[in-house]
Design an enzyme around this catalytic site. Structure first.
Site, PDB file in Angstrom:
ATOM      1  CE  LYS A  29      -4.483  -1.451   1.790  1.00 16.99           C
ATOM      2  NZ  LYS A  29      -5.541  -1.156   2.759  1.00 16.99           N
ATOM      3  CE  LYS A  66      -6.175  -7.580  -0.847  1.00 21.27           C
ATOM      4  NZ  LYS A  66      -7.217  -7.542   0.145  1.00 21.27           N
ATOM      5  CE  LYS A  83     -13.676  -3.383   0.969  1.00 20.23           C
ATOM      6  NZ  LYS A  83     -12.550  -3.333   1.941  1.00 20.23           N
TER       7      LYS A  83
HETATM    8  P1  ADP Z   1      -9.806  -4.898   0.645  1.00 24.81           P
HETATM    9  O1  ADP Z   1      -8.363  -5.204   0.346  1.00 24.81           O
HETATM   10  O2  ADP Z   1     -10.707  -5.353  -0.450  1.00 24.81           O
HETATM   11  O3  ADP Z   1     -10.020  -3.463   1.056  1.00 24.81           O
HETATM   12  P2  ADP Z   1     -10.373  -5.592   3.476  1.00 24.81           P
HETATM   13  O4  ADP Z   1      -9.036  -5.190   4.027  1.00 24.81           O
HETATM   14  O5  ADP Z   1     -11.530  -4.748   3.796  1.00 24.81           O
HETATM   15  O6  ADP Z   1     -10.215  -5.817   1.881  1.00 24.81           O
HETATM   16  O7  ADP Z   1     -10.645  -7.101   3.898  1.00 24.81           O
HETATM   17  C1  ADP Z   1     -11.884  -7.588   4.367  1.00 24.81           C
HETATM   18  C2  ADP Z   1     -11.861  -9.093   4.397  1.00 24.81           C
HETATM   19  O8  ADP Z   1     -11.878  -9.613   3.061  1.00 24.81           O
HETATM   20  C3  ADP Z   1     -10.622  -9.689   5.061  1.00 24.81           C
HETATM   21  O9  ADP Z   1     -11.008 -10.849   5.758  1.00 24.81           O
HETATM   22  C4  ADP Z   1      -9.744 -10.061   3.908  1.00 24.81           C
HETATM   23  O10 ADP Z   1      -8.850 -11.110   4.203  1.00 24.81           O
HETATM   24  C5  ADP Z   1     -10.785 -10.500   2.875  1.00 24.81           C
HETATM   25  N1  ADP Z   1     -10.288 -10.308   1.518  1.00 24.81           N
HETATM   26  C6  ADP Z   1      -9.869  -9.125   0.992  1.00 24.81           C
HETATM   27  N2  ADP Z   1      -9.491  -9.291  -0.284  1.00 24.81           N
HETATM   28  C7  ADP Z   1      -9.687 -10.616  -0.564  1.00 24.81           C
HETATM   29  C8  ADP Z   1      -9.477 -11.409  -1.737  1.00 24.81           C
HETATM   30  N3  ADP Z   1      -9.005 -10.868  -2.855  1.00 24.81           N
HETATM   31  N4  ADP Z   1      -9.805 -12.719  -1.682  1.00 24.81           N
HETATM   32  C9  ADP Z   1     -10.290 -13.284  -0.541  1.00 24.81           C
HETATM   33  N5  ADP Z   1     -10.484 -12.582   0.591  1.00 24.81           N
HETATM   34  C10 ADP Z   1     -10.201 -11.270   0.584  1.00 24.81           C
HETATM   35 NA    NA Z   2      -7.145  -6.437   3.267  1.00 28.18          NA
END
Ligand code: ADP
Ligand code: NA
Length: 324
Positions: free
Chosen positions: A111, A192, A195
Protein backbone atom coordinates in the site's frame (compact mmCIF):
# COMPACT_ATOMS: atom_id res chain seq x y z
CA UNK A 1 -19.41 -20.73 23.21
CA UNK A 2 -16.29 -19.57 21.36
CA UNK A 3 -15.97 -16.02 20.11
CA UNK A 4 -15.33 -14.79 16.58
CA UNK A 5 -14.20 -11.36 15.46
CA UNK A 6 -13.70 -10.06 11.93
CA UNK A 7 -13.92 -6.77 10.08
CA UNK A 8 -14.18 -5.20 6.64
CA UNK A 9 -12.96 -1.73 5.67
CA UNK A 10 -15.53 0.73 4.32
CA UNK A 11 -12.95 1.92 1.82
CA UNK A 12 -15.23 1.13 -1.11
CA UNK A 13 -17.94 -1.40 -1.90
CA UNK A 14 -16.89 -4.95 -0.95
CA UNK A 15 -15.77 -7.15 -3.83
CA UNK A 16 -16.60 -10.72 -4.69
CA UNK A 17 -13.19 -11.42 -3.05
CA UNK A 18 -14.38 -9.95 0.25
CA UNK A 19 -17.53 -12.03 -0.08
CA UNK A 20 -15.89 -15.36 -0.84
CA UNK A 21 -12.95 -14.82 1.50
CA UNK A 22 -14.80 -13.32 4.43
CA UNK A 23 -18.54 -12.54 4.36
CA UNK A 24 -19.63 -15.97 3.22
CA UNK A 25 -17.79 -17.56 6.14
CA UNK A 26 -19.31 -15.05 8.56
CA UNK A 27 -22.80 -16.18 7.65
CA UNK A 28 -21.92 -19.86 8.05
CA UNK A 29 -20.36 -19.27 11.48
CA UNK A 30 -22.93 -17.02 13.12
CA UNK A 31 -25.10 -19.75 14.65
CA UNK A 32 -22.28 -21.62 16.31
CA UNK A 33 -20.20 -18.78 17.73
CA UNK A 34 -20.51 -15.57 19.69
CA UNK A 35 -19.79 -13.27 16.73
CA UNK A 36 -18.59 -9.67 16.38
CA UNK A 37 -18.50 -8.28 12.86
CA UNK A 38 -17.09 -4.81 12.57
CA UNK A 39 -17.04 -2.02 10.00
CA UNK A 40 -13.45 -0.94 10.47
CA UNK A 41 -13.68 2.73 9.55
CA UNK A 42 -10.57 3.64 11.56
CA UNK A 43 -8.61 1.32 9.29
CA UNK A 44 -10.15 2.93 6.20
CA UNK A 45 -8.81 6.38 7.15
CA UNK A 46 -5.22 5.17 7.08
CA UNK A 47 -5.41 6.25 3.42
CA UNK A 48 -7.25 9.42 2.30
CA UNK A 49 -11.06 9.07 2.10
CA UNK A 50 -13.69 11.48 0.88
CA UNK A 51 -15.88 12.37 3.88
CA UNK A 52 -19.29 11.91 2.24
CA UNK A 53 -18.21 8.81 0.36
CA UNK A 54 -16.91 7.29 3.60
CA UNK A 55 -20.22 7.87 5.39
CA UNK A 56 -22.06 6.29 2.48
CA UNK A 57 -19.69 3.31 2.39
CA UNK A 58 -20.11 2.69 6.12
CA UNK A 59 -23.88 2.56 5.81
CA UNK A 60 -23.77 0.49 2.66
CA UNK A 61 -21.41 -2.03 4.27
CA UNK A 62 -23.75 -2.35 7.25
CA UNK A 63 -26.59 -3.07 4.82
CA UNK A 64 -24.45 -5.63 3.01
CA UNK A 65 -23.67 -7.46 6.24
CA UNK A 66 -27.39 -7.92 6.80
CA UNK A 67 -28.20 -8.52 3.13
CA UNK A 68 -25.66 -11.37 3.03
CA UNK A 69 -27.57 -13.11 5.78
CA UNK A 70 -26.02 -11.90 9.03
CA UNK A 71 -28.72 -11.81 11.65
CA UNK A 72 -28.27 -8.94 14.12
CA UNK A 73 -29.84 -11.17 16.79
CA UNK A 74 -27.11 -13.77 16.27
CA UNK A 75 -24.13 -11.54 15.57
CA UNK A 76 -23.07 -8.14 16.90
CA UNK A 77 -22.69 -5.75 13.93
CA UNK A 78 -21.02 -2.45 14.73
CA UNK A 79 -18.87 0.47 13.64
CA UNK A 80 -15.31 0.50 15.00
CA UNK A 81 -15.18 4.25 15.69
CA UNK A 82 -18.29 3.94 17.87
CA UNK A 83 -16.26 1.82 20.27
CA UNK A 84 -13.42 4.06 21.54
CA UNK A 85 -11.68 1.13 23.23
CA UNK A 86 -10.31 0.09 19.81
CA UNK A 87 -8.24 3.24 19.41
CA UNK A 88 -7.15 3.14 23.00
CA UNK A 89 -5.99 -0.46 23.08
CA UNK A 90 -4.52 0.09 19.61
CA UNK A 91 -2.27 2.77 21.07
CA UNK A 92 -1.31 0.56 24.00
CA UNK A 93 -0.38 -2.25 21.62
CA UNK A 94 1.66 0.16 19.48
CA UNK A 95 3.81 0.66 22.53
CA UNK A 96 4.76 -3.02 22.49
CA UNK A 97 4.98 -3.33 18.66
CA UNK A 98 8.44 -3.11 17.10
CA UNK A 99 9.27 -1.01 14.05
CA UNK A 100 11.04 -4.01 12.54
CA UNK A 101 8.03 -6.32 12.68
CA UNK A 102 5.70 -3.65 11.26
CA UNK A 103 8.18 -2.97 8.45
CA UNK A 104 7.94 -6.62 7.43
CA UNK A 105 4.17 -6.46 6.78
CA UNK A 106 3.56 -7.03 3.08
CA UNK A 107 0.28 -5.08 3.11
CA UNK A 108 2.18 -1.99 4.27
CA UNK A 109 4.81 -2.54 1.61
CA UNK A 110 2.14 -2.94 -1.10
CA UNK A 111 0.00 0.00 0.00
CA UNK A 112 2.92 2.38 0.49
CA UNK A 113 4.89 1.40 -2.62
CA UNK A 114 5.46 4.39 -4.89
CA UNK A 115 3.42 6.75 -2.66
CA UNK A 116 4.92 10.00 -1.39
CA UNK A 117 2.67 10.80 1.55
CA UNK A 118 2.29 7.68 3.69
CA UNK A 119 0.44 8.11 6.98
CA UNK A 120 1.97 6.74 10.14
CA UNK A 121 -1.40 5.06 10.76
CA UNK A 122 -0.96 2.96 7.64
CA UNK A 123 2.26 1.72 9.22
CA UNK A 124 0.74 0.95 12.63
CA UNK A 125 -2.48 -0.50 11.17
CA UNK A 126 -1.62 -4.06 12.35
CA UNK A 127 -1.43 -2.92 16.00
CA UNK A 128 -4.94 -1.50 15.73
CA UNK A 129 -6.12 -4.69 14.05
CA UNK A 130 -4.65 -6.66 16.95
CA UNK A 131 -6.63 -4.47 19.35
CA UNK A 132 -9.83 -5.10 17.35
CA UNK A 133 -9.45 -8.84 17.81
CA UNK A 134 -8.03 -8.97 21.35
CA UNK A 135 -10.69 -6.69 22.87
CA UNK A 136 -13.30 -9.42 22.33
CA UNK A 137 -11.00 -12.28 23.35
CA UNK A 138 -11.73 -13.82 19.97
CA UNK A 139 -10.85 -17.49 19.65
CA UNK A 140 -11.19 -17.50 15.87
CA UNK A 141 -10.74 -14.84 13.18
CA UNK A 142 -12.29 -15.73 9.81
CA UNK A 143 -10.37 -13.82 7.12
CA UNK A 144 -8.88 -14.17 3.65
CA UNK A 145 -5.29 -15.18 3.11
CA UNK A 146 -4.04 -11.58 2.86
CA UNK A 147 -4.62 -11.18 6.59
CA UNK A 148 -2.53 -14.18 7.62
CA UNK A 149 0.58 -12.13 8.36
CA UNK A 150 -1.40 -9.55 10.37
CA UNK A 151 -2.99 -12.32 12.37
CA UNK A 152 0.39 -13.83 13.18
CA UNK A 153 1.46 -10.44 14.48
CA UNK A 154 -1.73 -10.24 16.55
CA UNK A 155 -0.83 -13.56 18.16
CA UNK A 156 2.72 -12.34 18.85
CA UNK A 157 1.46 -9.11 20.42
CA UNK A 158 -1.06 -10.96 22.59
CA UNK A 159 1.62 -13.36 23.79
CA UNK A 160 4.07 -10.51 24.41
CA UNK A 161 1.49 -8.54 26.40
CA UNK A 162 0.50 -11.60 28.44
CA UNK A 163 4.13 -12.41 29.24
CA UNK A 164 5.19 -8.88 30.04
CA UNK A 165 2.15 -7.75 32.04
CA UNK A 166 -0.58 -10.22 32.89
CA UNK A 167 -2.44 -13.05 31.23
CA UNK A 168 -5.27 -10.95 29.76
CA UNK A 169 -5.64 -11.88 26.10
CA UNK A 170 -6.88 -15.00 24.32
CA UNK A 171 -4.49 -16.06 21.54
CA UNK A 172 -6.70 -16.15 18.41
CA UNK A 173 -6.60 -18.71 15.57
CA UNK A 174 -7.07 -17.84 11.91
CA UNK A 175 -9.81 -19.49 9.81
CA UNK A 176 -9.59 -19.31 6.02
CA UNK A 177 -12.00 -20.83 3.50
CA UNK A 178 -10.72 -23.86 1.57
CA UNK A 179 -11.63 -22.29 -1.76
CA UNK A 180 -11.74 -18.52 -2.22
CA UNK A 181 -9.25 -17.39 0.42
CA UNK A 182 -7.41 -15.37 -2.18
CA UNK A 183 -9.41 -14.12 -5.16
CA UNK A 184 -7.15 -12.38 -7.66
CA UNK A 185 -7.56 -9.23 -9.75
CA UNK A 186 -9.34 -9.88 -13.06
CA UNK A 187 -6.82 -7.68 -14.86
CA UNK A 188 -3.62 -8.69 -13.03
CA UNK A 189 -4.29 -12.23 -11.81
CA UNK A 190 -1.04 -12.33 -9.86
CA UNK A 191 -2.30 -9.55 -7.56
CA UNK A 192 -5.15 -9.95 -5.05
CA UNK A 193 -8.54 -8.47 -5.91
CA UNK A 194 -9.15 -5.37 -3.79
CA UNK A 195 -11.95 -2.83 -3.49
CA UNK A 196 -9.35 -0.09 -3.37
CA UNK A 197 -7.77 -1.06 -6.69
CA UNK A 198 -7.47 1.99 -8.96
CA UNK A 199 -8.36 -0.14 -11.96
CA UNK A 200 -12.12 -0.80 -11.62
CA UNK A 201 -11.98 -3.55 -14.22
CA UNK A 202 -9.83 -5.55 -11.79
CA UNK A 203 -12.59 -6.20 -9.29
CA UNK A 204 -16.25 -7.16 -9.18
CA UNK A 205 -18.03 -5.03 -6.63
CA UNK A 206 -20.90 -6.71 -4.81
CA UNK A 207 -23.16 -3.94 -6.08
CA UNK A 208 -22.10 -4.02 -9.75
CA UNK A 209 -24.95 -4.35 -12.23
CA UNK A 210 -25.37 -7.60 -14.19
CA UNK A 211 -24.02 -5.80 -17.28
CA UNK A 212 -20.91 -4.58 -15.46
CA UNK A 213 -20.30 -8.05 -14.05
CA UNK A 214 -20.59 -9.74 -17.45
CA UNK A 215 -18.36 -7.14 -19.05
CA UNK A 216 -15.68 -7.41 -16.39
CA UNK A 217 -15.61 -11.20 -16.52
CA UNK A 218 -15.59 -11.26 -20.32
CA UNK A 219 -12.59 -8.92 -20.37
CA UNK A 220 -10.79 -10.77 -17.57
CA UNK A 221 -7.20 -11.52 -18.49
CA UNK A 222 -6.66 -15.22 -19.29
CA UNK A 223 -4.17 -16.74 -21.76
CA UNK A 224 -4.11 -17.85 -25.38
CA UNK A 225 -4.22 -21.58 -24.66
CA UNK A 226 -7.99 -21.93 -24.71
CA UNK A 227 -7.98 -24.73 -22.12
CA UNK A 228 -10.11 -24.49 -18.96
CA UNK A 229 -7.70 -26.03 -16.47
CA UNK A 230 -6.66 -25.12 -12.94
CA UNK A 231 -2.96 -24.24 -12.89
CA UNK A 232 -2.19 -21.29 -10.64
CA UNK A 233 1.40 -20.87 -11.84
CA UNK A 234 0.94 -21.08 -15.59
CA UNK A 235 -2.74 -20.10 -15.89
CA UNK A 236 -3.45 -17.63 -13.07
CA UNK A 237 -6.33 -15.89 -14.87
CA UNK A 238 -8.25 -19.06 -15.74
CA UNK A 239 -7.53 -20.53 -12.30
CA UNK A 240 -8.93 -17.42 -10.64
CA UNK A 241 -12.14 -17.61 -12.71
CA UNK A 242 -12.44 -21.31 -11.87
CA UNK A 243 -12.12 -20.47 -8.18
CA UNK A 244 -14.74 -17.73 -8.41
CA UNK A 245 -17.10 -19.98 -10.38
CA UNK A 246 -16.65 -22.94 -8.03
CA UNK A 247 -17.15 -20.95 -4.85
CA UNK A 248 -20.22 -19.20 -6.27
CA UNK A 249 -21.96 -22.22 -7.80
CA UNK A 250 -20.86 -24.80 -5.24
CA UNK A 251 -19.44 -27.07 -7.93
CA UNK A 252 -15.92 -28.42 -7.58
CA UNK A 253 -13.09 -27.15 -9.76
CA UNK A 254 -12.68 -30.68 -11.24
CA UNK A 255 -16.36 -30.76 -12.24
CA UNK A 256 -15.98 -27.41 -13.97
CA UNK A 257 -12.82 -28.50 -15.81
CA UNK A 258 -14.73 -31.51 -17.11
CA UNK A 259 -17.80 -29.51 -18.07
CA UNK A 260 -15.79 -26.99 -20.12
CA UNK A 261 -13.23 -29.39 -21.60
CA UNK A 262 -12.51 -28.54 -25.24
CA UNK A 263 -14.77 -25.48 -25.27
CA UNK A 264 -12.57 -22.36 -25.14
CA UNK A 265 -13.21 -19.47 -22.79
CA UNK A 266 -16.42 -17.86 -24.08
CA UNK A 267 -18.96 -20.24 -22.55
CA UNK A 268 -16.86 -20.67 -19.45
CA UNK A 269 -16.77 -16.93 -18.84
CA UNK A 270 -20.52 -16.61 -19.42
CA UNK A 271 -21.17 -19.42 -16.96
CA UNK A 272 -18.83 -17.78 -14.42
CA UNK A 273 -20.75 -14.50 -14.77
CA UNK A 274 -24.04 -16.37 -14.26
CA UNK A 275 -22.71 -18.05 -11.12
CA UNK A 276 -21.60 -14.70 -9.69
CA UNK A 277 -24.94 -13.11 -10.56
CA UNK A 278 -26.92 -15.86 -8.91
CA UNK A 279 -25.06 -15.16 -5.67
CA UNK A 280 -25.12 -11.37 -5.87
CA UNK A 281 -28.60 -10.63 -7.18
CA UNK A 282 -30.57 -11.65 -4.06
CA UNK A 283 -28.03 -9.82 -1.89
CA UNK A 284 -28.39 -6.68 -4.00
CA UNK A 285 -32.19 -6.74 -3.71
CA UNK A 286 -32.04 -7.03 0.06
CA UNK A 287 -29.36 -4.33 0.20
CA UNK A 288 -31.53 -1.87 -1.73
CA UNK A 289 -34.44 -2.46 0.67
CA UNK A 290 -32.27 -1.99 3.74
CA UNK A 291 -30.74 1.24 2.48
CA UNK A 292 -34.25 2.71 2.41
CA UNK A 293 -35.18 1.60 5.92
CA UNK A 294 -34.38 2.91 9.37
CA UNK A 295 -33.68 -0.61 10.59
CA UNK A 296 -29.96 -0.16 9.96
CA UNK A 297 -29.53 2.62 12.50
CA UNK A 298 -31.14 0.50 15.21
CA UNK A 299 -28.96 -2.47 14.35
CA UNK A 300 -25.79 -0.38 14.54
CA UNK A 301 -26.84 1.36 17.77
CA UNK A 302 -27.52 -1.86 19.60
CA UNK A 303 -24.38 -3.42 18.08
CA UNK A 304 -22.25 -0.54 19.40
CA UNK A 305 -23.80 -0.91 22.83
CA UNK A 306 -23.02 -4.63 23.04
CA UNK A 307 -19.53 -4.16 21.62
CA UNK A 308 -18.71 -1.31 24.02
CA UNK A 309 -19.73 -3.47 26.95
CA UNK A 310 -17.50 -6.36 25.97
CA UNK A 311 -14.58 -4.19 24.83
CA UNK A 312 -14.51 -1.96 27.89
CA UNK A 313 -14.20 -4.96 30.18
CA UNK A 314 -11.06 -6.17 28.44
CA UNK A 315 -9.68 -2.66 28.10
CA UNK A 316 -10.00 -2.06 31.85
CA UNK A 317 -8.06 -5.26 32.59
CA UNK A 318 -5.36 -4.41 30.05
CA UNK A 319 -4.95 -0.87 31.41
CA UNK A 320 -4.65 -2.13 34.93
CA UNK A 321 -2.08 -4.71 33.86
CA UNK A 322 0.03 -2.02 32.22
CA UNK A 323 -0.23 0.37 35.15
CA UNK A 324 -2.43 2.95 33.39
P1 ADP B 1 -9.81 -4.90 0.65
O1 ADP B 1 -8.36 -5.20 0.35
O2 ADP B 1 -10.71 -5.35 -0.45
O3 ADP B 1 -10.02 -3.46 1.06
P2 ADP B 1 -10.37 -5.59 3.48
O4 ADP B 1 -9.04 -5.19 4.03
O5 ADP B 1 -11.53 -4.75 3.80
O6 ADP B 1 -10.21 -5.82 1.88
O7 ADP B 1 -10.65 -7.10 3.90
C1 ADP B 1 -11.88 -7.59 4.37
C2 ADP B 1 -11.86 -9.09 4.40
O8 ADP B 1 -11.88 -9.61 3.06
C3 ADP B 1 -10.62 -9.69 5.06
O9 ADP B 1 -11.01 -10.85 5.76
C4 ADP B 1 -9.74 -10.06 3.91
O10 ADP B 1 -8.85 -11.11 4.20
C5 ADP B 1 -10.79 -10.50 2.88
N1 ADP B 1 -10.29 -10.31 1.52
C6 ADP B 1 -9.87 -9.13 0.99
N2 ADP B 1 -9.49 -9.29 -0.28
C7 ADP B 1 -9.69 -10.62 -0.56
C8 ADP B 1 -9.48 -11.41 -1.74
N3 ADP B 1 -9.00 -10.87 -2.86
N4 ADP B 1 -9.81 -12.72 -1.68
C9 ADP B 1 -10.29 -13.28 -0.54
N5 ADP B 1 -10.48 -12.58 0.59
C10 ADP B 1 -10.20 -11.27 0.58
NA1 NA C 1 -7.14 -6.44 3.27
Amino acid sequence: METIFSGIQPSGTPTIGNYLGALKQFVQLQNDYNCYFCIVDEHAITVPQDRLKLRENIRSLAALYVACGLDPEQATLFIQSEVPAHAQLGWMLQSISYMGELERMTQFKDKSAGKEAISSALFTYPSLMAADILLYNADIVPVGEDQKQHLELTRDLAQRFNNRFNDIFTIPDIRMPEVGARIMSLQEPTKKMSKSDENEKGFISMLDTPKQIEKKIKSAVTDSEGVVKFDKVNKPGVSNLLTIHASCSGESIEELEKRFAGQGYGDFKQSTANAVLSVLQPIQEKHAELMQSEELDDILDSGAEKANQAANKTLAKAMKAMGL
